[in-house]
Design a protein around this motif. Structure first.
Motif, PDB file in Angstrom:
ATOM      1  N   GLU A 128       0.824  -1.212   0.000  1.00 33.09           N
ATOM      2  CA  GLU A 128       0.000   0.000   0.000  1.00 33.09           C
ATOM      3  C   GLU A 128       0.857   1.260   0.000  1.00 33.09           C
ATOM      4  O   GLU A 128       0.409   2.325  -0.441  1.00 33.09           O
ATOM      5  CB  GLU A 128      -0.905   0.002   1.232  1.00 33.09           C
ATOM      6  CG  GLU A 128      -1.903  -1.143   1.278  1.00 33.09           C
ATOM      7  CD  GLU A 128      -2.617  -1.250   2.609  1.00 33.09           C
ATOM      8  OE1 GLU A 128      -3.874  -1.239   2.615  1.00 33.09           O
ATOM      9  OE2 GLU A 128      -1.933  -1.345   3.647  1.00 33.09           O
ATOM     10  N   THR A 129       2.082   1.156   0.494  1.00 34.51           N
ATOM     11  CA  THR A 129       2.971   2.317   0.595  1.00 34.51           C
ATOM     12  C   THR A 129       3.837   2.515  -0.647  1.00 34.51           C
ATOM     13  O   THR A 129       4.598   3.475  -0.718  1.00 34.51           O
ATOM     14  CB  THR A 129       3.905   2.167   1.808  1.00 34.51           C
ATOM     15  OG1 THR A 129       4.725   0.999   1.634  1.00 34.51           O
ATOM     16  CG2 THR A 129       3.095   2.021   3.094  1.00 34.51           C
ATOM     17  N   ALA A 130       3.711   1.628  -1.617  1.00 30.16           N
ATOM     18  CA  ALA A 130       4.565   1.716  -2.807  1.00 30.16           C
ATOM     19  C   ALA A 130       4.143   2.874  -3.707  1.00 30.16           C
ATOM     20  O   ALA A 130       2.968   3.239  -3.770  1.00 30.16           O
ATOM     21  CB  ALA A 130       4.510   0.412  -3.591  1.00 30.16           C
ATOM     22  N   TYR A 131       5.112   3.440  -4.386  1.00 33.82           N
ATOM     23  CA  TYR A 131       4.847   4.313  -5.525  1.00 33.82           C
ATOM     24  C   TYR A 131       5.962   4.060  -6.536  1.00 33.82           C
ATOM     25  O   TYR A 131       6.976   3.428  -6.228  1.00 33.82           O
ATOM     26  CB  TYR A 131       4.743   5.790  -5.129  1.00 33.82           C
ATOM     27  CG  TYR A 131       5.978   6.410  -4.521  1.00 33.82           C
ATOM     28  CD1 TYR A 131       7.063   6.814  -5.301  1.00 33.82           C
ATOM     29  CD2 TYR A 131       6.049   6.625  -3.146  1.00 33.82           C
ATOM     30  CE1 TYR A 131       8.178   7.397  -4.742  1.00 33.82           C
ATOM     31  CE2 TYR A 131       7.178   7.201  -2.569  1.00 33.82           C
ATOM     32  CZ  TYR A 131       8.238   7.589  -3.371  1.00 33.82           C
ATOM     33  OH  TYR A 131       9.347   8.164  -2.811  1.00 33.82           O
ATOM     34  N   PHE A 132       5.749   4.550  -7.756  1.00 34.10           N
ATOM     35  CA  PHE A 132       6.633   4.212  -8.870  1.00 34.10           C
ATOM     36  C   PHE A 132       7.041   5.509  -9.573  1.00 34.10           C
ATOM     37  O   PHE A 132       6.179   6.271 -10.021  1.00 34.10           O
ATOM     38  CB  PHE A 132       5.921   3.253  -9.821  1.00 34.10           C
ATOM     39  CG  PHE A 132       5.380   2.035  -9.106  1.00 34.10           C
ATOM     40  CD1 PHE A 132       6.152   0.901  -8.964  1.00 34.10           C
ATOM     41  CD2 PHE A 132       4.113   2.055  -8.534  1.00 34.10           C
ATOM     42  CE1 PHE A 132       5.670  -0.205  -8.274  1.00 34.10           C
ATOM     43  CE2 PHE A 132       3.620   0.960  -7.840  1.00 34.10           C
ATOM     44  CZ  PHE A 132       4.408  -0.177  -7.709  1.00 34.10           C
ATOM     45  N   LEU A 133       8.344   5.751  -9.656  1.00 30.31           N
ATOM     46  CA  LEU A 133       8.841   7.039 -10.124  1.00 30.31           C
ATOM     47  C   LEU A 133      10.075   6.852 -10.990  1.00 30.31           C
ATOM     48  O   LEU A 133      10.978   6.086 -10.651  1.00 30.31           O
ATOM     49  CB  LEU A 133       9.190   7.909  -8.905  1.00 30.31           C
ATOM     50  CG  LEU A 133       9.767   9.295  -9.161  1.00 30.31           C
ATOM     51  CD1 LEU A 133       8.747  10.195  -9.861  1.00 30.31           C
ATOM     52  CD2 LEU A 133      10.216   9.928  -7.842  1.00 30.31           C
ATOM     53  N   THR A 134      10.099   7.565 -12.130  1.00 31.71           N
ATOM     54  CA  THR A 134      11.272   7.551 -13.019  1.00 31.71           C
ATOM     55  C   THR A 134      11.730   8.999 -13.221  1.00 31.71           C
ATOM     56  O   THR A 134      11.296   9.667 -14.168  1.00 31.71           O
ATOM     57  CB  THR A 134      10.933   6.896 -14.375  1.00 31.71           C
ATOM     58  OG1 THR A 134       9.740   7.489 -14.907  1.00 31.71           O
ATOM     59  CG2 THR A 134      10.690   5.404 -14.198  1.00 31.71           C
ATOM     60  N   PRO A 135      12.609   9.490 -12.357  1.00 33.92           N
ATOM     61  CA  PRO A 135      12.999  10.910 -12.384  1.00 33.92           C
ATOM     62  C   PRO A 135      14.104  11.224 -13.387  1.00 33.92           C
ATOM     63  O   PRO A 135      15.020  12.001 -13.107  1.00 33.92           O
ATOM     64  CB  PRO A 135      13.475  11.142 -10.945  1.00 33.92           C
ATOM     65  CG  PRO A 135      14.067   9.833 -10.551  1.00 33.92           C
ATOM     66  CD  PRO A 135      13.233   8.771 -11.234  1.00 33.92           C
ATOM     67  N   PHE A 136      14.012  10.632 -14.577  1.00 32.41           N
ATOM     68  CA  PHE A 136      15.079  10.790 -15.569  1.00 32.41           C
ATOM     69  C   PHE A 136      15.256  12.240 -15.993  1.00 32.41           C
ATOM     70  O   PHE A 136      16.375  12.735 -16.108  1.00 32.41           O
ATOM     71  CB  PHE A 136      14.809   9.914 -16.794  1.00 32.41           C
ATOM     72  CG  PHE A 136      14.596   8.459 -16.473  1.00 32.41           C
ATOM     73  CD1 PHE A 136      15.396   7.819 -15.542  1.00 32.41           C
ATOM     74  CD2 PHE A 136      13.600   7.726 -17.091  1.00 32.41           C
ATOM     75  CE1 PHE A 136      15.216   6.487 -15.235  1.00 32.41           C
ATOM     76  CE2 PHE A 136      13.413   6.390 -16.799  1.00 32.41           C
ATOM     77  CZ  PHE A 136      14.213   5.764 -15.869  1.00 32.41           C
ATOM     78  N   SER A 137      14.146  12.927 -16.252  1.00 29.99           N
ATOM     79  CA  SER A 137      14.248  14.302 -16.741  1.00 29.99           C
ATOM     80  C   SER A 137      14.891  15.225 -15.712  1.00 29.99           C
ATOM     81  O   SER A 137      15.631  16.149 -16.064  1.00 29.99           O
ATOM     82  CB  SER A 137      12.864  14.832 -17.126  1.00 29.99           C
ATOM     83  OG  SER A 137      12.335  14.095 -18.205  1.00 29.99           O
ATOM     84  N   LYS A 138      14.633  14.971 -14.432  1.00 34.40           N
ATOM     85  CA  LYS A 138      15.246  15.788 -13.383  1.00 34.40           C
ATOM     86  C   LYS A 138      16.760  15.631 -13.384  1.00 34.40           C
ATOM     87  O   LYS A 138      17.485  16.529 -12.950  1.00 34.40           O
ATOM     88  CB  LYS A 138      14.689  15.397 -12.016  1.00 34.40           C
ATOM     89  CG  LYS A 138      13.271  15.867 -11.763  1.00 34.40           C
ATOM     90  CD  LYS A 138      12.823  15.496 -10.356  1.00 34.40           C
ATOM     91  CE  LYS A 138      11.406  15.991 -10.097  1.00 34.40           C
ATOM     92  NZ  LYS A 138      10.933  15.611  -8.740  1.00 34.40           N
ATOM     93  N   LEU A 139      17.233  14.486 -13.852  1.00 37.82           N
ATOM     94  CA  LEU A 139      18.670  14.209 -13.872  1.00 37.82           C
ATOM     95  C   LEU A 139      19.293  14.447 -15.242  1.00 37.82           C
ATOM     96  O   LEU A 139      20.489  14.226 -15.434  1.00 37.82           O
ATOM     97  CB  LEU A 139      18.919  12.757 -13.454  1.00 37.82           C
ATOM     98  CG  LEU A 139      18.520  12.399 -12.017  1.00 37.82           C
ATOM     99  CD1 LEU A 139      18.553  10.895 -11.810  1.00 37.82           C
ATOM    100  CD2 LEU A 139      19.431  13.099 -11.022  1.00 37.82           C
TER     101      LEU A 139
END
Length: 256
Positions: A128-139
């Motif tokens: 329930e606490t999971a989330y999914f993130l791909t912060p490629f553009s920030k890097l």
């Protein structure tokens, strides 16, 4: 058993044919460094040929599944960027080529490669606490882990683009809605129930599963292998740009 001489941050247990690979670097939110990539690749390659292993499960220790690539000063000072990208690509290739069923039990947030590796698994459960993130553009980086294809395949082009371009954080409920995960697990299910269920899976005949996976992958495996190569070339292309260097420097400074 615990893998020794390879990476103390990965534990591997084999129980009744179920191989559990656990990211055990909770103080670093299970961030993956070069040593861990080498170990993961070797574990997958070896277990692919090991008849004692029926299938493999990934999970994490503590509150995070994994925060993805380790961008700490110590991590990025190990080898050249090209060498680190190659180790990363080797891990992705080992996932694509793995002939047995791959399951992910995502016990918390999955960021970067920890997120992009999930569509290369066959079944994904999340807490329930999971989330999914791909912060490629920030890097200042490009898509990796075959996400330039797998995300659109699962999520549809618009939501995939939102994640890959604009760093949208996909919630557990969204992930279930779009079919990115099979089921959201409560804390009780995450602790006990899912592992009992997985042990029951191991009692099923395995040969038919492997043939089914081979058929499902037919025509797509070579495409994914080529895509992993293209994405790695893309990472090497953008790594030396001023935008990317400034973005990664900013990431370092925010961790100091």
């Amino acid at each position: 058993m615990v893998i020794s001489g390879k990476s103390q941050d990965i534990q591997v247990h084999l129980e009744n044919g179920v191989q559990i690979i656990k990211f055990c670097r909770s103080k670093k939110k299970n961030a993956i460094n070069s040593e861990m990539y080498i170990a993961l690749t070797n574990i997958l390659k070896n277990s692919a040929e090991d008849n004692k292993v029926k299938f493999t499960v990934f999970t994490g220790e503590g509150d995070f599944f994994s925060s993805g690539n380790d961008f700490s000063v110590d991590a990025v000072s190990t080898g050249t960027p090209e060498e680190r990208f190659e180790l990363f690509k080797n891990f992705i290739v080992s996932l694509i080529e793995y002939p047995k069923v791959l399951i992910a039990v995502v016990n918390g947030p999955a960021i970067g490669v920890a997120c992009t590796m999930l569509p290369l698994c066959d079944v994904v459960y999340c807490s329930e606490t999971a989330y999914f993130l791909t912060p490629f553009s920030k890097l200042g980086l490009c898509a990796e882990g075959c996400s330039s294809y797998t995300f659109s395949k699962i999520l549809g082009k618009s939501k995939a683009s939102e994640m890959l371009y604009f760093c949208h954080k996909l919630t557990a409920k969204e992930a279930l809605h779009y079919g990115f995960v099979s089921e959201i697990l409560t804390s009780t299910q995450l602790k006990d129930d899912i592992w009992k269920r997985i042990q029951n899976f191991a009692k099923l005949p395995q040969s038919g599963m492997r043939v089914t996976k081979r058929i499902i992958q037919n025509g797509e495996k070579e495409f994914l292998l080529n895509l992993a190569k293209l994405e790695t070339e893309g990472l090497n292309e953008v790594k030396d740009t001023e935008e990317t260097m400034n973005a990664i420097l900013s990431q370092f400074q925010s961790k100091l």
